[in-house]
Every structure is written in C-alpha cells, then in structure tokens.
Design a protein around this motif. Sequence first.
Motif, short mmCIF file in Angstrom:
data_model
loop_
_atom_site.label_atom_id
_atom_site.label_comp_id
_atom_site.label_asym_id
_atom_site.label_seq_id
_atom_site.Cartn_x
_atom_site.Cartn_y
_atom_site.Cartn_z
N LYS A 1 10.04 6.74 2.07
CA LYS A 1 10.41 7.97 2.79
C LYS A 1 9.34 9.04 2.66
CE LYS A 1 15.33 6.94 2.60
NZ LYS A 1 16.63 7.20 1.94
N SER A 2 8.58 9.01 1.56
CA SER A 2 7.53 10.02 1.39
C SER A 2 6.40 9.85 2.39
CB SER A 2 6.98 9.95 -0.04
OG SER A 2 6.15 8.81 -0.22
N LYS A 3 6.27 8.65 2.97
CA LYS A 3 5.20 8.39 3.94
C LYS A 3 5.61 8.75 5.36
CE LYS A 3 2.01 6.63 1.18
NZ LYS A 3 2.66 6.93 -0.12
N LEU A 4 6.85 9.12 5.57
CA LEU A 4 7.31 9.47 6.91
C LEU A 4 6.76 10.83 7.32
CD1 LEU A 4 11.07 8.37 6.65
CD2 LEU A 4 9.21 7.15 7.79
N LYS A 5 6.34 10.94 8.56
CA LYS A 5 5.90 12.21 9.11
C LYS A 5 7.10 12.84 9.82
CE LYS A 5 1.07 10.79 9.66
NZ LYS A 5 1.23 9.51 8.92
N GLU B 1 12.72 3.84 -6.56
CA GLU B 1 11.33 4.30 -6.41
C GLU B 1 10.74 3.84 -5.08
OE1 GLU B 1 9.96 4.45 -11.10
OE2 GLU B 1 9.90 2.54 -10.00
N LYS B 2 11.03 2.60 -4.69
CA LYS B 2 10.53 2.11 -3.41
C LYS B 2 11.13 2.89 -2.25
CE LYS B 2 9.43 -2.62 -4.85
NZ LYS B 2 9.77 -4.06 -4.72
N ASP B 3 12.40 3.20 -2.34
CA ASP B 3 13.05 4.00 -1.31
C ASP B 3 12.36 5.35 -1.18
OD1 ASP B 3 15.31 4.87 0.47
OD2 ASP B 3 15.72 6.19 -1.23
N GLN B 4 12.09 6.00 -2.32
CA GLN B 4 11.45 7.31 -2.30
C GLN B 4 10.03 7.23 -1.76
OE1 GLN B 4 11.87 8.53 -6.38
NE2 GLN B 4 14.09 8.81 -6.21
N LYS C 1 0.82 -1.20 0.00
CA LYS C 1 0.00 0.00 0.00
C LYS C 1 0.86 1.26 0.00
CE LYS C 1 -3.50 -2.77 2.19
NZ LYS C 1 -4.09 -3.24 3.45
N VAL C 2 2.05 1.16 0.57
CA VAL C 2 3.01 2.28 0.48
C VAL C 2 3.36 2.52 -0.98
CG1 VAL C 2 5.38 2.99 1.03
CG2 VAL C 2 3.95 1.93 2.80
N TYR C 3 3.43 1.44 -1.78
CA TYR C 3 3.78 1.55 -3.20
C TYR C 3 2.55 1.70 -4.10
CZ TYR C 3 7.87 -0.89 -1.23
OH TYR C 3 8.94 -1.28 -0.46
N ASP C 4 1.37 1.91 -3.51
CA ASP C 4 0.13 1.98 -4.29
C ASP C 4 -0.05 0.73 -5.16
OD1 ASP C 4 -0.65 4.50 -3.29
OD2 ASP C 4 0.65 5.51 -4.73
N GLY C 5 0.37 -0.40 -4.62
CA GLY C 5 0.21 -1.68 -5.32
C GLY C 5 1.28 -1.98 -6.34
#
Length: 275
Positions: free
Chosen positions: A265-269, A259-262, A247-251
């Motif tokens: 990290k984009s989901k971190l608050k 891309e997975k690394d980015q 779900k972090v990768y939108d499937g």
Amino acid sequence: MSSITFRTLVLSTALLTSGFSLSALAQESDYSAKDLNEQLVMSTLWMQASAEYKALSYQAFNLAKMQFDQYVSQHKGSKKIAVIVDADETVIDNSGYQAWLIGKDFGYSSKTWGEWMDAAKAKAMPGATDFLSYVASNGAEVFYITNRKASGLEGTRKNLIALGFPNVDDAHLMLRETTSNKEPRRDAVAKHYDIALLMGDNLNDFSNDFRTKSLAESNAAVEKNKALFGTTFIMLPNPAYGDWEGKVYDGNWGASAAEKDQMRKSKLKVWQPAK
C-alpha cells in the motif's frame, strides 16, 4: 503484581511512549496470510473471468506471429531459427493455483507448487498452442526456458504435451537447475540458433538488463530497452505475481503478512480530493 504482569505493563508503556498503540499492535499481529491472500481476488478473477485478459493474450500471440514471419522472411544466417518462451503465465495459465490460495492461511510454497506442477492441470494461454505449433510447422524450434525447478520436470512435460505444444523434450525443456538467471540458458540456445523473439510475463525472461534490485532500476531498464518490446520481446500480462513484487518488499520475501500489506500500500500513488 506478578512478574509477568509487570513485564507486560513495562512493554505496553514502552510501546505507547515510542508512538505505538496497543490496538495497532494487535491489528498487525492479527493480520494473517489468509488476509493477505484476499488481495489475490481481483487479479485472479480478472485472469479467469475477463474477456480483456483473453484478448491481451491473443494480441500478444498475434503480434508474435507477425514478428516471427518478418524475421523468417529476412533471415540470412546459416543457423536454424528458434523462439524462446517462458512457461508460467506465458504459455500456460496457473491461475487455478492462485485461486486455490484464496481463503488459505498460507502463501506460495515449494511443497504446494510442486503438487500443482505434478497435477499437470495448467491450461494453455489463449493463442499459445496455435502460435507455437505455427513456429514448429515453419521449420523453427521452440525452447521453454522456465524457472520451474528440475523436480517439476515430469509434471511440466506431461502438462505441455497434453496441451499440444511442440518440441517438448529434454533438449527444448530447460528448467532451473543451479540458478534462476536465465541468461546462461538463453546463451546456450543462441550458440546453435538464431533467436527470432522471446516471450515472457516477467522482465527477467528477456535479458539480464532487467536483473535489477529496485522498482526504479526496473523502470529505467524498460526505458532503455523500450524499442525491443513488441519486436524482439513480447510481454504477456500477469497481475498476480512476479519478481516485481520482491522489489516492493526491498527483497524481504520473509516479511510478515502485515508488513507485506503495508509495503504494498505504501507504493500506491493516491489521489487526494481538494479540501
């Protein structure tokens, strides 16, 4: 100027004018599966080395025993009682496979996972063997509903038997055959048994309410079912992997390592100090 050099110049100009830098492009192309696997170090180390992980596992099985005893004492039905458990990171610990991936320039694959299953080297989760043996000794039955593929049946059977788990036979060991959806298998058990509780490390181990497509939907489903956690649903800790990652990768499980690394990290608050 050669045609190759000219095409390179045109591509470079296009990237620069569209907001990309060559250094950023090179950095992304250089980021490998080996780099991404480094992110497994802390979660795997915590699972293998920390006393806290062991304590949480014991806590889950202690709570499961309390809820099981309460269910048995109040049971009025004519059906036998069953407990449903997932396998991986619920009753057996596969952190050795995760640790093996660290330093490798590839991620999880069916081939290497199949080799791990066949090796039958997973260890029991702390408290798991005692609890499931207690369930069986008190007249109930244990069903292992796992999304390990049927090709891993013999290795899984061998592993569970070696660890002393009860009810490890064809009737109780329910691997994935046609679908990853566990609801049909849970329903098959419920036809003949009253289910005291379910244990898992993944929300999909409990109910189809959790077969969601986004992190927001998963969080909403947890809120909807919050009264069941610690009563009917017993959750085990697994910081290494799970459906939540997709779900972090939108499937898009096929995204590149960079891309997975980015996306992770984009989901971190992120906290920002005051200027």
